[in-house]
Write a protein that holds these residues in place. Sequence first.
Motif, short mmCIF file in Angstrom:
data_model
loop_
_atom_site.label_atom_id
_atom_site.label_comp_id
_atom_site.label_asym_id
_atom_site.label_seq_id
_atom_site.Cartn_x
_atom_site.Cartn_y
_atom_site.Cartn_z
N GLN A 1 70.03 19.49 61.73
CA GLN A 1 70.64 19.45 60.41
C GLN A 1 69.64 19.72 59.28
O GLN A 1 70.03 19.97 58.14
CB GLN A 1 71.31 18.08 60.18
CG GLN A 1 70.37 16.96 59.76
CD GLN A 1 69.53 16.41 60.91
OE1 GLN A 1 69.65 16.84 62.07
NE2 GLN A 1 68.67 15.45 60.60
N GLY A 2 68.37 19.68 59.60
CA GLY A 2 67.33 19.94 58.60
C GLY A 2 66.76 18.66 58.02
O GLY A 2 67.45 17.67 57.87
N THR A 3 65.48 18.72 57.69
CA THR A 3 64.81 17.60 57.04
C THR A 3 63.94 18.15 55.91
O THR A 3 63.25 19.15 56.07
CB THR A 3 63.98 16.77 58.04
OG1 THR A 3 63.44 15.61 57.39
CG2 THR A 3 62.84 17.57 58.64
N GLN A 4 64.02 17.49 54.75
CA GLN A 4 63.32 17.98 53.57
C GLN A 4 61.85 17.58 53.61
O GLN A 4 61.52 16.41 53.85
CB GLN A 4 63.97 17.42 52.30
CG GLN A 4 63.27 17.81 51.01
CD GLN A 4 63.44 19.27 50.67
OE1 GLN A 4 64.54 19.83 50.75
NE2 GLN A 4 62.35 19.93 50.28
N VAL A 5 60.98 18.55 53.36
CA VAL A 5 59.55 18.30 53.17
C VAL A 5 59.19 18.77 51.77
O VAL A 5 59.42 19.93 51.42
CB VAL A 5 58.71 19.05 54.22
CG1 VAL A 5 57.23 18.95 53.89
CG2 VAL A 5 58.98 18.49 55.61
N THR A 6 58.65 17.86 50.98
CA THR A 6 58.25 18.18 49.61
C THR A 6 56.78 17.85 49.43
O THR A 6 56.36 16.72 49.69
CB THR A 6 59.08 17.40 48.59
OG1 THR A 6 60.47 17.69 48.78
CG2 THR A 6 58.68 17.77 47.17
N VAL A 7 56.02 18.85 49.02
CA VAL A 7 54.58 18.68 48.80
C VAL A 7 54.33 18.80 47.29
O VAL A 7 54.46 19.88 46.72
CB VAL A 7 53.76 19.72 49.57
CG1 VAL A 7 52.27 19.43 49.41
CG2 VAL A 7 54.15 19.73 51.04
N SER A 8 53.99 17.69 46.69
CA SER A 8 53.83 17.66 45.25
C SER A 8 52.96 16.49 44.83
O SER A 8 52.98 15.43 45.47
CB SER A 8 55.21 17.55 44.58
OG SER A 8 55.08 17.41 43.18
N SER A 9 52.23 16.69 43.74
CA SER A 9 51.43 15.59 43.20
C SER A 9 52.21 14.86 42.10
O SER A 9 51.71 13.89 41.52
CB SER A 9 50.11 16.13 42.66
OG SER A 9 50.34 17.17 41.73
N LYS B 1 50.42 22.17 51.58
CA LYS B 1 50.33 22.84 50.29
C LYS B 1 51.70 22.81 49.61
O LYS B 1 52.73 22.72 50.30
CB LYS B 1 49.91 24.29 50.50
CG LYS B 1 48.61 24.48 51.25
CD LYS B 1 48.33 25.95 51.50
CE LYS B 1 47.05 26.16 52.28
NZ LYS B 1 46.78 27.60 52.54
N PRO B 2 51.75 22.94 48.30
CA PRO B 2 53.06 22.98 47.62
C PRO B 2 53.96 24.07 48.17
O PRO B 2 55.19 23.88 48.22
CB PRO B 2 52.67 23.24 46.16
CG PRO B 2 51.31 22.63 46.02
CD PRO B 2 50.63 22.89 47.34
N GLU B 3 53.40 25.17 48.62
CA GLU B 3 54.23 26.25 49.15
C GLU B 3 54.83 25.93 50.52
O GLU B 3 55.64 26.71 51.04
CB GLU B 3 53.45 27.57 49.21
CG GLU B 3 52.10 27.48 49.89
CD GLU B 3 50.96 27.31 48.91
OE1 GLU B 3 51.08 26.49 47.96
OE2 GLU B 3 49.92 27.97 49.11
N ASP B 4 54.45 24.81 51.11
CA ASP B 4 55.09 24.37 52.35
C ASP B 4 56.40 23.62 52.07
O ASP B 4 57.12 23.28 53.01
CB ASP B 4 54.15 23.44 53.14
CG ASP B 4 52.91 24.15 53.63
OD1 ASP B 4 51.82 23.56 53.53
OD2 ASP B 4 53.02 25.29 54.12
N THR B 5 56.68 23.37 50.81
CA THR B 5 57.92 22.67 50.45
C THR B 5 59.13 23.47 50.90
O THR B 5 59.27 24.66 50.56
CB THR B 5 57.97 22.44 48.93
OG1 THR B 5 56.91 21.56 48.56
CG2 THR B 5 59.31 21.83 48.52
#
Length: 120
Positions: A112-120, A86-90
């Motif tokens: 170090q972290g990894t970016q997750v972006t949920v978007s259409s 879901k977008p809120e998982d970003t």
Amino acid sequence: QVQLVESGGGLVQPGGSLRLSCAASGSIVSINAMGWYRQAPGKERELVAVISRTASTNYAESVKGRFTISRDNAKNTVYLQMNSLKPEDTAVYYCNAIVRSLSRPFDNYWGQGTQVTVSS
């Protein structure tokens, strides 16, 4: 010295899936709990999921039924399978491990972290 290296983040559409991996390396004697946390912009870091050495798991309510945490003790690696995103998982997702090393008793380590972006 212990390092945690994450991989698998990226951009995905709502409803899609991603799999995160985190490999621990260095002078490791043993690893207790391993887990995933996330931090969205302007928000506090929060627990997503945690797994014990014997594979007992715990999840945040917001991800139950969608995310699955697992680990491979032989490879000192933890995974997070994320489905129905879901977008809120970003957020930036961080790996965490409680590690006993050759030089220190059990200590808390972060990737170090990894970016997750949920978007259409």
